[in-house]
Design a protein around this motif. Structure first.
Motif, PDB file in Angstrom:
ATOM      1  N   ASP A  70       0.824  -1.206   0.000  1.00  0.00           N
ATOM      2  CA  ASP A  70       0.000   0.000   0.000  1.00  0.00           C
ATOM      3  C   ASP A  70       0.859   1.257   0.000  1.00  0.00           C
ATOM      4  O   ASP A  70       0.514   2.261  -0.630  1.00  0.00           O
ATOM      5  N   ARG A  71       1.991   1.229   0.715  1.00  0.00           N
ATOM      6  CA  ARG A  71       2.815   2.428   0.854  1.00  0.00           C
ATOM      7  C   ARG A  71       3.834   2.592  -0.271  1.00  0.00           C
ATOM      8  O   ARG A  71       4.115   3.698  -0.700  1.00  0.00           O
ATOM      9  N   HIS A  72       4.395   1.463  -0.754  1.00  0.00           N
ATOM     10  CA  HIS A  72       5.513   1.547  -1.687  1.00  0.00           C
ATOM     11  C   HIS A  72       5.266   0.834  -3.012  1.00  0.00           C
ATOM     12  O   HIS A  72       6.175   0.772  -3.842  1.00  0.00           O
ATOM     13  N   ARG A 125      -4.167  -2.617  -8.992  1.00  0.00           N
ATOM     14  CA  ARG A 125      -3.579  -1.340  -9.411  1.00  0.00           C
ATOM     15  C   ARG A 125      -3.335  -1.264 -10.919  1.00  0.00           C
ATOM     16  O   ARG A 125      -3.444  -0.200 -11.514  1.00  0.00           O
ATOM     17  N   PRO A 190       2.987   2.864  -5.874  1.00  0.00           N
ATOM     18  CA  PRO A 190       1.972   3.150  -4.858  1.00  0.00           C
ATOM     19  C   PRO A 190       0.927   4.109  -5.414  1.00  0.00           C
ATOM     20  O   PRO A 190       1.172   4.804  -6.395  1.00  0.00           O
ATOM     21  N   PRO A 191      -0.262   4.164  -4.808  1.00  0.00           N
ATOM     22  CA  PRO A 191      -1.326   5.025  -5.321  1.00  0.00           C
ATOM     23  C   PRO A 191      -1.031   6.500  -5.175  1.00  0.00           C
ATOM     24  O   PRO A 191      -1.626   7.325  -5.844  1.00  0.00           O
ATOM     25  N   THR A 193       1.669   9.514  -2.714  1.00  0.00           N
ATOM     26  CA  THR A 193       2.503   9.736  -1.535  1.00  0.00           C
ATOM     27  C   THR A 193       2.146  11.050  -0.900  1.00  0.00           C
ATOM     28  O   THR A 193       1.470  11.896  -1.468  1.00  0.00           O
ATOM     29  N   THR A 194       2.596  11.239   0.307  1.00  0.00           N
ATOM     30  CA  THR A 194       2.339  12.483   1.014  1.00  0.00           C
ATOM     31  C   THR A 194       3.603  12.944   1.697  1.00  0.00           C
ATOM     32  O   THR A 194       4.431  12.132   2.118  1.00  0.00           O
ATOM     33  N   PRO A 387      -7.498   2.922  -3.586  1.00  0.00           N
ATOM     34  CA  PRO A 387      -6.183   2.462  -4.046  1.00  0.00           C
ATOM     35  C   PRO A 387      -5.173   2.248  -2.923  1.00  0.00           C
ATOM     36  O   PRO A 387      -4.366   1.321  -3.002  1.00  0.00           O
ATOM     37  N   ASP A 388      -5.227   3.081  -1.892  1.00  0.00           N
ATOM     38  CA  ASP A 388      -4.259   2.925  -0.810  1.00  0.00           C
ATOM     39  C   ASP A 388      -4.700   1.924   0.250  1.00  0.00           C
ATOM     40  O   ASP A 388      -4.078   1.813   1.304  1.00  0.00           O
ATOM     41  N   ARG A 389      -5.773   1.176  -0.032  1.00  0.00           N
ATOM     42  CA  ARG A 389      -6.242   0.144   0.905  1.00  0.00           C
ATOM     43  C   ARG A 389      -6.342  -1.227   0.247  1.00  0.00           C
ATOM     44  O   ARG A 389      -6.774  -2.183   0.866  1.00  0.00           O
TER      45      ARG A 389
END
Length: 469
Positions: A70-72, A125, A190-191, A193-194, A387-389
């Motif tokens: 999810d993160r990378h 994805r 990843p979907p 970043t922040t 997307p991030d889940r």
């Protein structure tokens, strides 16, 4: 619309399919060689741990791999998972005693859990929604050839050379997969970043909590699995401790409302676990019943597994056809109903008044039901996940699958041992196991009626509602 093997998707589709073929072949081949390996290492009493350790460790690998994907993006998780799987296979294949062999199986499980969830994230994805059902059909088809070739090839190698050659070959194939198959999947990122440091720190803290919960659940699952095969009063405290560990940690790893079968995503996750556990229980006991109770040869009994794999693949292909005249939710419900009828048929197959093939046919029909149900659950889960889940929710599916299977197989194993007779006639014990499985599939039918998404104008509303607390 581009197809799975059109220019934009060809390399990625080939990589995903090749990895699943490796996973399928490895699982079937290693399971075939396992009895000889354990007996040669003098650890027959620890045979259950060779499987239970893999399953428990895969829970940790699934949770860690899902969060990392999810993160990378799924590429790093897939690479690390294949490396872990190769190292674990090599460690088990070179083991001179049972302890390093079991350690190798646990390392394998870590890698296997990460690989599976990373591939699910790739599907979510990298492919548009209309292609996902066909992708799940292809994934299921990847099990056909391994199911037909894996056991006989591994058996021949084990008999003529050594069980170690089976493990070494799988380790080499894993390295080949790392070199050849991972590269096309590294582009799936990843979907988003922040740059918010507070958000990043919160995410890391949340992931650390997830890992701690996964380790606790894995230990609990391992204790329950071992208790199912233990004899005497020792099984009770082990099972009680395992259930306690699950009770305090499992909620952290599942979407809120899963254990209450809340409508939508939570029911999808619970349905996956319940249906898979019932099928795996039937699949585990059918060959034993056909050999011990109906006097069939192991080869003839094993044909029921091949038939189930083929019917599963056929149903998965059917549900993946474009312009399907049924909604995805209706396909899942039909699969659950077929699975229930098949489980009931296996009960009748115990009766000697009916042909021995009755139970085998029940397993084949159950495979067809699962071929409709499981891909549909996977498609709906990805469609309803932000997307991030997608990694976390795919991990929840795998976790529910593993946990429910451990619980149901352990319970049925204990019930079978309690009903077992020394006279050699265990029709009642087998009927009890299949009746329990049929009851569980009845519950799956009820859950299939609750997978309809929450009605809302915001496509992310359901995901927001069921986001982890």
């Amino acid at each position: 619309m581009d197809g799975l093997f059109s220019r934009p998707h060809r390399a990625r589709t080939t990589a995903v399919a090749g990895t699943f073929v490796l996973v399928a072949f490895a699982g079937l081949a290693l399971s075939t060689a396992m009895p000889v390996a354990v007996q040669e290492l003098g650890g027959l009493s620890l045979y259950a741990l060779a499987f239970g350790g893999f399953l428990a460790a895969s829970i940790i690998g699934t949770v860690v791999g899902g969060g990392h994907a999810d993160r990378h993006g799924p590429g790093p998780a897939l690479f690390a998972g294949l490396c872990c799987f190769a190292v674990g296979t090599l460690l088990a294949g070179t083991a001179g005693a049972m302890s390093p062999f079991l350690l190798g199986r646990c390392v394998q499980g870590l890698g296997g859990g990460a690989v599976t969830v990373a591939l699910y994230v790739v599907v979510g994805r990298a492919y548009p929604a209309p292609l996902r059902p066909r992708m799940f059909s292809l994934i299921t088809a990847c099990w056909i050839l391994p199911s037909m070739l894996g056991p006989p090839v591994a058996g021949a190698v084990t008999e003529r050379l050594s069980w170690r050659w089976v493990f070494h070959a799988i380790a080499v194939l894993s390295v080949v997969a790392i070199v050849v198959l991972v590269r096309p999947l590294r582009k799936v990122g990843p979907p988003g970043t922040t740059d918010d440091d507070t958000t990043g720190q919160a995410g890391q803290a949340g992931q650390a909590a997830q890992v701690r919960a996964a380790v606790t659940v894995a230990v609990g699952a391992g204790l329950i699995g071992y208790a199912g095969s233990a004899k005497g009063w020792q099984a009770l405290p082990l099972a009680a401790l395992g259930l306690t560990l699950l009770a305090v940690s499992v909620r952290t790893l599942l979407p809120p409302g899963t254990l209450r079968a809340r409508r939508g995503l939570p029911s999808l996750v619970l349905l996956r676990g319940v249906a898979a556990a019932a099928y795996f229980t039937v699949e585990s006991f059918i060959p034993l019943m056909l050999v011990n109770e109906r006097d069939l040869s192991p080869t003839a009994a094993g044909m029921s597994l091949t038939g189930a794999a083929l019917s599963w693949a056929g149903a998965a292909w059917l549900q993946g056809r474009p312009r399907l005249p049924l909604t995805r939710e209706r396909v899942v419900l039909i699969g659950a109903l077929v699975h229930f009828c098949a489980a009931a048929l296996t009960i009748a197959g115990v009766l000697r008044a009916l042909p021995a093939a009755t139970a085998a046919v029940g397993l084949v029909v159950a495979g067809f039901g699962m071929g409709l149900l499981l891909p549909g659950v996977g498609v709906l889960t990805l469609d309803r996940s932000a997307p991030d889940r997608q990694g976390a929710n795919s991990a929840a599916l795998q976790l529910a699958d593993n946990l429910c299977s451990v619980l149901l197989v352990g319970a049925c194993g204990a019930a079978f041992n309690a009903a077992h007779t020394r006279a050699g006639h265990d029709a009642g014990a087998f009927a009890l196991v299949f009746a329990v499985a049929a009851t569980v599939t009845g519950g799956a039918c009820l859950l299939a009626g609750r997978v309809t998404a929450v009605t809302t104008s915001d496509p992310r509303a359901e995901e927001k509602e069921h986001a982890p607390l």
